[in-house]
Design an enzyme around this catalytic site. Structure first.
Site, PDB file in Angstrom:
ATOM      1  N   GLU A 155       1.053  -1.054  -0.257  1.00  0.00           N
ATOM      2  CA  GLU A 155       0.141  -0.305  -0.009  1.00  0.00           C
ATOM      3  C   GLU A 155       0.779   1.234  -0.119  1.00  0.00           C
ATOM      4  O   GLU A 155       0.486   2.203  -0.630  1.00  0.00           O
ATOM      5  CB  GLU A 155      -0.724   0.094   1.135  1.00  0.00           C
ATOM      6  CG  GLU A 155      -1.905  -1.080   1.259  1.00  0.00           C
ATOM      7  CD  GLU A 155      -2.814  -1.053   2.435  1.00  0.00           C
ATOM      8  OE1 GLU A 155      -4.066  -1.045   2.276  1.00  0.00           O
ATOM      9  OE2 GLU A 155      -2.138  -1.098   3.712  1.00  0.00           O
ATOM     10  N   ASP A 156       1.880   1.207   0.816  1.00  0.00           N
ATOM     11  CA  ASP A 156       2.725   2.421   0.898  1.00  0.00           C
ATOM     12  C   ASP A 156       4.090   2.106   0.730  1.00  0.00           C
ATOM     13  O   ASP A 156       5.060   2.000   1.921  1.00  0.00           O
ATOM     14  CB  ASP A 156       2.451   2.858   2.303  1.00  0.00           C
ATOM     15  CG  ASP A 156       3.164   4.597   2.534  1.00  0.00           C
ATOM     16  OD1 ASP A 156       3.461   4.887   1.486  1.00  0.00           O
ATOM     17  OD2 ASP A 156       3.176   5.151   3.556  1.00  0.00           O
TER      18      ASP A 156
END
Length: 448
Positions: A155-156
């Site tokens: 996600e990041d």
């Protein structure tokens, strides 16, 4: 899995200022799982998702300059909130369903999701081999956090700087890695050789000396194995060691969270330097930055650096199936020696041997593609160190031209590692235990 793994196949510097380094080459309730997450800490970003279409971009962004890497962390505000898909589970069925759910909804690439499932089942099998009565709880708790960390990075994504300091807060990745590998180690059948020399090394570090450990390299879990075997007697060494890390352990989705918990000098492997031709120059420049970071570290003193001058993980002999330390590259050894000698601080080079291939053996052949399957077992492991070896003494004794002295020095280091490895092998695989000790290698179990 993990560096250093992972890993890795370790790394080679191919472009450097002045010194050209050819090589610088781990049934709980939902609330129970949440408490595990809190105990470990929160977390920060780490790796680019290895989807084939993004492979070139991910490789190009793997190691960036120090300032932009620090900005990356600062701008993220530390830990961003994300889905608690895996931390909220209380059963194996919920954990595996979470993987399927995230894949079906497009938030988790299929290859990463498949790797997660295989890793879960292999880890479960290995931990149950230990006979630990809490095996089911350990597997669910540890794997929930592992999958959470992998998903968080999808996600990041996090980008490593040339010199990466272990992330200990808001999420403690070092402790996370130790807790994951610990259930795989059979401490009853594990040994450390010459523990007194590790005490000597620690004393030298406290005096401002630099230490370089010339080692064989067996698994992605090597850094965690070293730390686990030393944590009872030499926690400073265990936590302060810096590993030369190849690029593969910095981009593999299942390895990257573990790499975040180690001090790393990040480099691109010579073995994979030309896999993507358009990235060759970028990789060389990144390696030059990493070399400069190493020189700065050594100049400050009190550094302990681990390097595998073989250029990668050991592999078994294709005919005998026996494992042995891969030969050392003389130019790698010599370049590391010169960096140490010219740092301005006293420096010492020690040969160390690792035996832990049963925990997480590498593929039989070097693979170009990212995403190897992790075969995992519960087994005894070993670590040994021998007295430091002086290049000047070797050179004076052989009385040969400089190139031959370099070869003789490399061979002396390698011979020591091989001798220590054979003792560990007799103790662990030969079931001889401490009786496998020889005058130059005294085995013990310092955690007892």
């Amino acid at each position: 899995m993990f560096i250093l793994s992972a890993t890795p196949s370790h790394a080679f510097f191919t472009s450097t200022p002045r010194v050209s380094l050819s090589f610088l080459s781990s049934s709980s309730s939902s609330s129970r799982l949440r408490s595990v997450s809190v105990r470990f800490g929160a977390r920060r970003p780490v790796f680019p998702c290895p989807i084939q279409s993004l492979k070139v971009r991910a490789m190009a962004e793997l190691v960036q300059d120090k300032d932009s890497a620090e900005n990356n962390v600062a701008c993220s505000g530390g830990e961003r909130s994300h889905s608690h898909t895996f931390l909220d589970v209380s059963t194996e069925e919920e954990l595996l369903a979470g993987i399927r759910k995230e894949r079906e909804e497009g938030r988790l690439p299929s290859n990463v999701a498949s790797g997660m499932e295989v890793l879960y089942h292999n880890y479960k099998k290995a931990v149950f081999q230990s006979g630990n009565p809490r095996a089911d709880e350990i597997v669910l708790s540890n794997m929930a956090v592992v999958l959470d960390r992998v998903f968080f990075d999808v996600e990041d994504p996090f980008v490593f700087s040339p010199y990466h300091k272990a992330l200990r807060e808001p999420f403690d990745y070092y402790t996370f890695g130790q807790n994951y590998i610990r259930p795989l180690v059979d401490f009853r059948n594990s040994y450390v050789g010459n523990i007194s020399l590790f005490n000597e090394i620690e004393e030298k570090l406290q005096k401002g000396h630099n230490i370089v450990l010339m080692s064989n390299h067996q698994t992605e879990a090597d850094p965690a194995i070293i730390a686990l075997l030393l944590e009872a007697t030499n926690p400073h060494i265990a936590e302060s060691m810096t590993y030369i890390a190849g690029d593969r352990v910095l981009i593999d989705p299942l390895c990257k969270p573990f790499s975040k918990g180690r001090n790393l000098l990040c480099v691109y492997s010579k073995k994979h330097m030309h896999d993507v031709p358009e990235l060759v120059e970028m990789k060389k420049k990144a390696n030059t930055r990493s070399l400069k970071e190493m020189a700065l570290l050594l100049r400050g003193g009190s550094q302990i650096i681990w390097i595998a001058p073989s250029g990668g993980r050991d592999r078994p002999d294709p005919h005998t199936k026996e494992w042995y330390p891969a030969p050392f590259d003389a130019s790698s050894v010599d370049n590391m020696r010169r960096l140490t000698e010219h740092s301005g601080a006293p420096g010492h080079i020690y040969p160390i041997a690792l035996l832990c291939n049963d925990i997480m053996p590498p593929p039989l052949q070097v693979e170009k593609e990212i995403g190897e399957e992790r075969v995992i077992s519960f087994h005894g492991v070993g670590l040994s160190v021998s007295p430091g070896i002086s290049f000047s003494e070797i050179a004076a004794a052989c009385g040969n031209p400089e190139e031959q002295a370099k070869d003789a020095y490399t061979q002396a280091l390698y011979n020591s590692v091989t001798e220590q490895y054979n003792v560990l092998n007799s103790a662990i695989h030969g079931k001889q235990g401490p009786e496998a000790s020889i005058p130059s290698v005294s085995l013990s179990q310092p955690w007892n």
